[in-house]
Design an enzyme around this catalytic site. Structure first.
Site, PDB file in Angstrom:
ATOM      1  N   ASP A 110     -42.837  34.129  11.717  1.00 38.91           N
ATOM      2  CA  ASP A 110     -41.596  34.891  11.557  1.00 38.91           C
ATOM      3  C   ASP A 110     -41.894  36.362  11.837  1.00 38.91           C
ATOM      4  O   ASP A 110     -42.849  36.921  11.305  1.00 38.91           O
ATOM      5  CB  ASP A 110     -41.051  34.745  10.132  1.00 38.91           C
ATOM      6  CG  ASP A 110     -40.390  33.397   9.938  1.00 38.91           C
ATOM      7  OD1 ASP A 110     -40.185  32.690  10.939  1.00 38.91           O
ATOM      8  OD2 ASP A 110     -40.078  33.054   8.778  1.00 38.91           O
ATOM      9  N   ASP A 156     -30.543  23.405  12.925  1.00 39.35           N
ATOM     10  CA  ASP A 156     -30.781  23.384  11.482  1.00 39.35           C
ATOM     11  C   ASP A 156     -29.810  22.379  10.889  1.00 39.35           C
ATOM     12  O   ASP A 156     -28.596  22.489  11.090  1.00 39.35           O
ATOM     13  CB  ASP A 156     -30.528  24.770  10.868  1.00 39.35           C
ATOM     14  CG  ASP A 156     -31.567  25.795  11.318  1.00 39.35           C
ATOM     15  OD1 ASP A 156     -32.635  25.380  11.821  1.00 39.35           O
ATOM     16  OD2 ASP A 156     -31.305  27.006  11.181  1.00 39.35           O
TER      17      ASP A 156
END
Lengths: 251, 198
Positions: free
Chosen positions: A11, A130
């Site tokens: 990330d 997702d």
């Protein structure tokens, strides 16, 4: 024989890794290039960089980072997070990314998948999905899994594949962060229904979880973040374990 | 030593330049015939679609330039396919350096075999050839492709996916690799550095 891929995910915010990492050999724990190099040397098959920077001017920082990574490592990597236009993709590919991944942009405007695949080739367009189960039905979510959509996950995966996605990155928000294993059933269902590779994400907590997702889950690749960053599982030991379990893995 | 990397409408060129840079080679991205002819070695990389790539090359007479090259020449990925005779991808007549046909992967079992063939796969049946000399073991390379070159007399290494296909070709001063050596860790690096020694 084609091997199953192990993919650490980093990330990124403002050009730096955000989630804490626990690598003693890192001189600068926030330097994505250094971390990428370590993973690459340890045998990671690919890397994913997920940019969580929101603002537009920070996107330039991302392109600069992509160039630094591309110069430093010799394995493929994908860049995702906030990519919404053909121009965004062009900039990142030109900077040296091998693939880009899109998520909300595809949900908001499915035709963008066709446009990007046509412009750059399916091989570099990953659609990230997702998903979360609600009343036994799998629905696509956006905004990091917080916002449900009306799209059913299986149908959406099929649609983006038909539109030209080259791979699906399937993250189960129900499993993400639980360390209880990947969403094997759903991954298997989608992987079996599609002719493109599926990368499973969310839930990795132990080495057998990877074995399960490659066997029961029929995943082509498995992605994880914190277990690698915090050294709970090392990539070399994970790969040795999987080879011992009869999974086809690049050593 | 000057390496010309042929510039055309194909993706993935930047990574090849970076890989050459890591090896300390002096590489330039160019579509200028003179500059290509003047280079010590030529690399023809690429990722994309065969017919539009051929149309682009022809419009700039780069097809002729490629056929006339006398220096060591290396095609990569789409570059390998374009050096063949014909590709099933939009029924494209290619450059014909290798008398080989390029076909689409047809899985007998689509649950088992995805197309494209994406990921790391192994080189097998290596011939005694300078390009594949002293490669580290195991010889995994990174592949991304939906079409493959059939086995031929010019095949100097194979890879297995659905069936055996051509991983590397060689004839005269032309070599070609289906995988992406620039993205294939130490094995790919060795392939590229072997090419630089030719």
């Amino acid at each position: 024989m084609l091997t199953k891929r192990i993919i650490p995910c980093l990330d990124i915010k403002d050009g730096r890794t955000v989630k804490g990492v626990n690598f003693v050999q890192l001189r600068d724990a926030g330097d994505p290039v250094e971390l990428a190099k370590i993973y690459s040397d340890e045998g990671a098959d690919e890397l994913v960089f997920l940019d969580i920077t929101a603002t537009v001017d920070k996107r330039k920082t991302l392109a600069e980072l992509v160039t630094k990574v591309a110069k430093a490592i010799n394995i493929p990597f994908t860049v995702g997070g906030g990519i919404s236009t053909v121009e965004d993709v062009k900039v990142l590919l030109a900077a040296g990314a091998d693939k880009i991944s899109i998520n909300s942009a595809a949900v908001n405007n499915p035709k963008i998948v066709d446009e990007m695949a046509k412009e750059f080739g399916s091989q570099c367009i990953v659609v990230a999905i997702d998903t979360r189960t609600m009343d036994g039905i799998d629905f696509v979510h956006t905004h990091g899994g917080r916002k449900p959509t009306l799209l059913k996950t299986q149908a959406w995966a099929k649609e983006v594949a038909d539109r030209g996605a080259g791979e699906i990155l399937l993250t189960s928000m129900d499993h993400d962060g639980t360390k209880s294993g990947f969403a094997n059933e759903l991954t298997a269902e989608i992987s079996s229904a599609l002719s493109i590779p599926v990368i499973a994400s969310g839930g990795a907590g132990s080495m057998p979880h990877f074995k399960d997702v490659f066997t029961f889950g029929r995943a082509d690749a498995a992605l994880a973040a914190s277990i690698f960053h915090f050294k709970e599982i090392g990539i070399p030991e994970l790969k040795s374990y999987l080879i011992g379990e009869g999974i086809s893995i690049r050593k | 030593m000057k390496i010309a990397v042929i510039k055309y409408n194909a993706g993935n060129v930047q990574s090849v330049l970076y890989a050459l840079e890591r090896l300390g080679a002096d590489a330039v991205l160019t579509d200028d015939p003179e500059e290509i002819h003047a280079a010590d070695k030529v690399i023809f990389p690429g990722q994309g679609e065969a017919s539009s790539a051929m149309a682009y090359l022809k419009a700039r007479q780069l097809d002729q330039v490629i056929k006339e090259i006398k220096q060591p020449f290396l095609g990569v990925c789409l570059g390998l396919q374009l050096l063949c005779e014909h590709s099933e991808e939009n029924d494209t007549e290619c450059l014909g350096i290798f008398p080989v046909k390029v076909k689409r992967f047809i899985p007998e079992n689509s649950q088992e075999f995805k197309v494209p063939h994406v990921g790391w796969n192994e080189l097998e049946n290596l011939a005694d050839n300078v390009l594949v000399k002293d490669l580290p073991d195991p010889k995994f390379l990174y592949y991304v492709h939906s079409y493959y070159a059939e086995l031929s007399e010019a095949t100097i290494a194979t890879t297995h996916y659905i069936q055996d296909f051509t991983a590397i070709l060689h004839r005269d001063n032309y070599w070609a690799i289906q995988a992406h050596p620039e993205k294939s860790s130490t094995v790919g690096e060795k392939l590229l550095s072997n090419f630089l020694t030719i």
